[in-house]
Design a protein around this motif. Structure first.
Motif, short mmCIF file in Angstrom:
data_model
loop_
_atom_site.label_atom_id
_atom_site.label_comp_id
_atom_site.label_asym_id
_atom_site.label_seq_id
_atom_site.Cartn_x
_atom_site.Cartn_y
_atom_site.Cartn_z
N MET A 57 -36.72 94.63 51.51
CA MET A 57 -36.31 94.05 50.60
C MET A 57 -34.53 93.83 50.84
O MET A 57 -33.79 94.67 51.13
CB MET A 57 -36.09 94.94 49.34
CG MET A 57 -35.64 94.38 47.99
SD MET A 57 -36.10 95.53 46.54
CE MET A 57 -34.78 95.06 45.48
N SER A 58 -34.39 92.31 50.58
CA SER A 58 -32.84 91.93 50.80
C SER A 58 -32.01 92.17 49.78
O SER A 58 -32.24 92.69 48.67
CB SER A 58 -32.95 90.49 51.28
OG SER A 58 -33.50 89.81 50.02
N ASN A 59 -30.66 92.48 50.17
CA ASN A 59 -29.78 92.60 48.99
C ASN A 59 -29.67 91.44 48.13
O ASN A 59 -29.81 90.42 48.49
CB ASN A 59 -28.41 92.96 49.66
CG ASN A 59 -28.42 94.25 50.65
OD1 ASN A 59 -29.08 95.06 50.08
ND2 ASN A 59 -27.57 94.10 51.46
N PRO A 60 -29.27 91.55 46.78
CA PRO A 60 -29.41 90.58 45.93
C PRO A 60 -28.21 89.88 46.06
O PRO A 60 -27.17 90.09 46.85
CB PRO A 60 -29.03 91.39 44.54
CG PRO A 60 -28.51 92.94 44.64
CD PRO A 60 -29.09 92.95 46.28
N SER A 61 -28.12 88.58 45.76
CA SER A 61 -27.09 87.59 45.96
C SER A 61 -25.91 87.94 44.86
O SER A 61 -26.36 88.58 43.86
CB SER A 61 -27.48 86.12 45.74
OG SER A 61 -27.83 85.95 44.42
N GLU A 95 -27.24 86.79 41.60
CA GLU A 95 -28.56 87.83 41.05
C GLU A 95 -27.69 88.90 40.33
O GLU A 95 -28.07 89.34 39.43
CB GLU A 95 -29.30 87.93 41.95
CG GLU A 95 -30.26 86.96 42.47
CD GLU A 95 -30.97 87.43 43.91
OE1 GLU A 95 -32.25 87.11 43.80
OE2 GLU A 95 -30.64 88.20 44.68
#
Length: 110
Positions: free
Chosen positions: A1-5, A8
């Motif tokens: 899972m990538s870090n939120p922008s 976001e």
């Protein structure tokens, strides 16, 4: 899972703040209802002698007190929830700012 922008994260913070505001508004509604319930003032005179002698006035007062207590406790819990939600955002922002400062300090030449 990538870090939120950033967008976001900002949207999440806005959603949390909106929910906190809704909890506060609900608490205000319950406080107003508690105040109204507290102001009700029927007595034995209103119920009549037989009803009063049968305990209706006492039971009325007990139910009124219960309603006021539950409404007040509900309002308190909703205010607490709003505070917790705001704390979540503030804690995240503080931690994020502290981490950012730490990373900037690590990257600076000596």
């Amino acid at each position: 899972m990538s870090n939120p922008s950033n967008e976001e994260v900002t949207a999440a913070f806005e959603a949390i703040r909106h929910d906190a505001s809704s909890w506060r508004q609900s608490a205000d509604t319950l406080n107003a209802a508690a105040s109204h319930a507290r102001s009700l003032s029927l007595s034995g005179m209103h119920f009549g002698y037989l009803a009063d002698a049968g305990g209706v006035t006492t039971k009325y007062q007990e139910v009124q007190d219960l309603a006021v207590r539950l409404l007040t406790e509900g309002a308190r819990a909703m205010q607490e929830m709003a505070g917790i939600l705001v704390s979540v955002v503030e804690d995240y922002q503080y931690t994020d700012a502290e981490a950012s400062i730490s990373f900037k300090t690590i990257g600076e030449p000596k």
